[in-house]
Design a protein around this motif. Structure first.
Motif, PDB file in Angstrom:
ATOM      1  N   GLY A 245       0.820  -1.217   0.000  1.00  0.00           N
ATOM      2  CA  GLY A 245       0.000   0.000   0.000  1.00  0.00           C
ATOM      3  C   GLY A 245       0.845   1.254   0.000  1.00  0.00           C
ATOM      4  N   GLU A 246       1.927   1.250   0.763  1.00  0.00           N
ATOM      5  CA  GLU A 246       2.829   2.400   0.794  1.00  0.00           C
ATOM      6  C   GLU A 246       3.522   2.618  -0.538  1.00  0.00           C
ATOM      7  N   LEU A 247       3.846   1.509  -1.204  1.00  0.00           N
ATOM      8  CA  LEU A 247       4.538   1.602  -2.483  1.00  0.00           C
ATOM      9  C   LEU A 247       3.662   2.145  -3.603  1.00  0.00           C
ATOM     10  N   ILE A 248       2.362   1.823  -3.567  1.00  0.00           N
ATOM     11  CA  ILE A 248       1.493   2.231  -4.665  1.00  0.00           C
ATOM     12  C   ILE A 248       0.665   3.488  -4.349  1.00  0.00           C
ATOM     13  N   ALA A 249       0.709   3.926  -3.117  1.00  0.00           N
ATOM     14  CA  ALA A 249      -0.065   5.137  -2.744  1.00  0.00           C
ATOM     15  C   ALA A 249       0.567   6.361  -3.404  1.00  0.00           C
TER      16      ALA A 249
END
Length: 156
Positions: A151-155
């Motif tokens: 989630g952090e990578l694609i946010a």
């Protein structure tokens, strides 16, 4: 048995005392900057000194990564092998020489609650309380942690 816990995370010191208990002291190396996620301030064994009843003991905290098991802490003290490893979001299981002793719960605020499967020895109680207070207890399951990372990578 009554256990007194004196944790000073910013200074990197922990002392466990109580009537009938061996004194346990865990100290972070002077000048070592504390990390924000570990109550004692580090998970690096080279920066920690552990004594149990005045005798040096070996402590090996794992790095604390994706798996709950990666948050385990191993100690050799009093002729025994202790392991504290997360078993739920809030609790960690304590074992001595591979035998489960009970579960401990600490959010890193210097307080520890325990639920023993067997009657703990004074050494079990002192070492287990020290590990829970110094490193906190519990961890999220791997799939939740992996989801957070993705989630952090694609946010945006």
């Amino acid at each position: 048995m009554h256990v007194d816990i004196a944790l000073d995370g910013p200074a990197g010191t922990l002392r466990i005392t109580g009537p009938g208990l061996p004194d346990v002291e865990l100290v972070r190396a002077p000048g070592a900057p504390p990390d924000a996620h570990t109550p004692i301030g580090t998970r690096r064994a080279a920066l920690l000194t552990l004594t149990v009843d005045g005798a040096p003991a070996v402590i090996r905290p794992s790095r604390g990564r994706l798996l709950r098991r990666s948050y385990r802490v191993d100690v050799r003290a009093g002729g025994h092998r202790y392991r504290l490893v997360p078993c739920s979001y809030a609790e960690s299981r304590l074992s001595r020489d591979g035998r489960r002793l009970g579960t401990l719960d600490s959010t890193g605020d210097g307080r520890v609650t325990d639920d023993w499967d067997v009657e703990p020895t004074p050494l079990d109680l002192a070492v287990g309380t020290a590990l829970a207070a110094a490193f906190g207890t519990g961890a999220a399951p791997w799939w939740e942690t992996a989801g957070d990372i993705v989630g952090e990578l694609i946010a945006p």
